[in-house]
Design an enzyme around this catalytic site. Sequence first.
Site, mmCIF file in Angstrom:
data_model
loop_
_atom_site.group_PDB
_atom_site.id
_atom_site.type_symbol
_atom_site.label_atom_id
_atom_site.label_comp_id
_atom_site.label_asym_id
_atom_site.label_seq_id
_atom_site.Cartn_x
_atom_site.Cartn_y
_atom_site.Cartn_z
ATOM 1 N N TYR A 1 -14.080 -7.514 -37.437
ATOM 2 C CA TYR A 1 -12.661 -7.368 -37.132
ATOM 3 C C TYR A 1 -12.071 -6.240 -37.961
ATOM 4 O O TYR A 1 -12.662 -5.791 -38.939
ATOM 5 C CB TYR A 1 -11.891 -8.680 -37.368
ATOM 6 C CG TYR A 1 -11.703 -9.038 -38.816
ATOM 7 C CD1 TYR A 1 -10.575 -8.620 -39.517
ATOM 8 C CD2 TYR A 1 -12.651 -9.800 -39.499
ATOM 9 C CE1 TYR A 1 -10.390 -8.948 -40.848
ATOM 10 C CE2 TYR A 1 -12.474 -10.131 -40.826
ATOM 11 C CZ TYR A 1 -11.345 -9.702 -41.504
ATOM 12 O OH TYR A 1 -11.179 -10.022 -42.825
ATOM 13 N N CYS A 2 -10.893 -5.784 -37.543
ATOM 14 C CA CYS A 2 -10.170 -4.742 -38.268
ATOM 15 C C CYS A 2 -8.668 -4.958 -38.057
ATOM 16 O O CYS A 2 -8.241 -6.097 -37.869
ATOM 17 C CB CYS A 2 -10.619 -3.348 -37.816
ATOM 18 S SG CYS A 2 -10.304 -3.007 -36.074
ATOM 19 N N ARG A 3 -7.888 -3.893 -38.044
ATOM 20 C CA ARG A 3 -6.440 -4.032 -37.854
ATOM 21 C C ARG A 3 -6.085 -4.205 -36.386
ATOM 22 O O ARG A 3 -5.315 -5.082 -36.019
ATOM 23 C CB ARG A 3 -5.695 -2.827 -38.442
ATOM 24 C CG ARG A 3 -4.184 -2.951 -38.354
ATOM 25 C CD ARG A 3 -3.461 -1.765 -38.964
ATOM 26 N NE ARG A 3 -3.872 -0.488 -38.395
ATOM 27 C CZ ARG A 3 -3.414 0.023 -37.249
ATOM 28 N NH1 ARG A 3 -2.539 -0.640 -36.543
ATOM 29 N NH2 ARG A 3 -3.839 1.181 -36.825
ATOM 30 N N GLY B 1 -11.503 -8.508 -32.927
ATOM 31 C CA GLY B 1 -10.264 -7.750 -32.798
ATOM 32 C C GLY B 1 -9.542 -7.630 -34.118
ATOM 33 O O GLY B 1 -9.993 -6.940 -35.026
#
Length: 112
Positions: A67-69, A93
């Site tokens: 996941y990231c921003r 996501g």
Amino acid sequence: MLKKTLLAALFAVPALSAWAETYLIDVRTPAEYAEAHADGAINIPVEDVAAKISEVTADKDADIYVYCRSGRRAGVAQETLTGLGYKKVTNLGTLANAQAFVAKQQAEKATP
């Protein structure tokens, strides 16, 4: 250092440490990770994923969640990992999605 971080992260959250060969990877920058991250997540910035994933696991069948921003960097990490032969890579996501995923896993483990 990464192995120590992995062990600390896994033992910090009992529900996640019970997962067999499951890894939650935050592919944001170390500064973003320091601000907030999902419980049990390991920080490997997206540009380092290919070089450092083997420090986390060499098991190509391990369940890996990234996941990231916004999900974009996680998508890049997912492509990188699948390109390296990892078969079970899921892009969660965003950080909020990853936190909800962890909460759901913890609730499922707590339910008799």
